[in-house]
Scaffold this motif. Sequence first.
Motif, PDB file in Angstrom:
ATOM      1  N   ARG A 131      45.476  39.931  25.998  1.00  0.00           N
ATOM      2  CA  ARG A 131      46.523  39.794  27.018  1.00  0.00           C
ATOM      3  C   ARG A 131      45.921  39.019  28.176  1.00  0.00           C
ATOM      4  N   LEU A 133      45.133  37.727  31.699  1.00  0.00           N
ATOM      5  CA  LEU A 133      45.237  38.277  33.046  1.00  0.00           C
ATOM      6  C   LEU A 133      45.181  37.199  34.123  1.00  0.00           C
ATOM      7  N   LYS A 158      37.938  44.497  29.061  1.00  0.00           N
ATOM      8  CA  LYS A 158      38.214  43.182  29.633  1.00  0.00           C
ATOM      9  C   LYS A 158      37.077  42.228  29.303  1.00  0.00           C
ATOM     10  N   LYS A 198      45.786  35.125  39.337  1.00  0.00           N
ATOM     11  CA  LYS A 198      46.346  36.176  38.474  1.00  0.00           C
ATOM     12  C   LYS A 198      47.688  35.734  37.876  1.00  0.00           C
ATOM     13  N   GLU A 200      48.757  37.595  34.506  1.00  0.00           N
ATOM     14  CA  GLU A 200      49.104  38.882  33.906  1.00  0.00           C
ATOM     15  C   GLU A 200      50.296  38.806  32.962  1.00  0.00           C
ATOM     16  N   LYS A 203      52.939  43.307  28.829  1.00  0.00           N
ATOM     17  CA  LYS A 203      52.360  44.142  27.782  1.00  0.00           C
ATOM     18  C   LYS A 203      53.369  44.324  26.650  1.00  0.00           C
TER      19      LYS A 203
END
Length: 203
Positions: A131, A133, A158, A198, A200, A203
């Motif tokens: 994912r 970030l 991470k 950032k 992100e 999810k």
Amino acid sequence: MSERRGTAGAFGAVLLIAAVGCGGGDDRSGPDLSAAPTGLRWQPFQGVPLPHTDQGPKSEADGAATGFEHSPRGAGVAAITHAVRLAVATDSQWAKVAAQEVVPGAAKDEWAVNRIQLSITGPATPDYAPRVLGYKVTGYTDQRSTIDVHTEYSDSSKAVNHTTVEWFGQDWRLRLPDPGSTARPIESIDVIPDDTVKLEAPK
């Protein structure tokens, strides 16, 4: 080889041979390296949400994404796009992705030799899909940019992937390291640096 193991192997392979970044100086008279891309939206590619912005990519064909703005923001989005697409492209896509998203040379040829030994026939499984970030531009010129790409995995771990993109054929392409390089392109991290741009992914 199972689809799950094949997907994990391919992603691991590209991380092991991803381009190595090097630190850049703080040139306050140059372009703004911390400016965030505009028009951010997310579109999945093989199970991984990838950023699409006003700075690119402008087009997609046969799994490859091209057309990035000649700027730090364009370089950052390109680094994310190329690294992930190269990792999770299927058997019918990877050659076209590499042809349009990677700088030609011995490193690309070596990657292709490694990739042909793997098999990916479907999307990345949730256990292995990264994912995104965000990213940090660690060095920038009009011809070459080093980008740290920050990702998170399903177990909440991470990592930072040190990548390099070069302006080649009027677009940003991923530069893989020379064969025999012993540098570590990916490292585990506990926290994302405060100065990361950032993004992100959902999810």
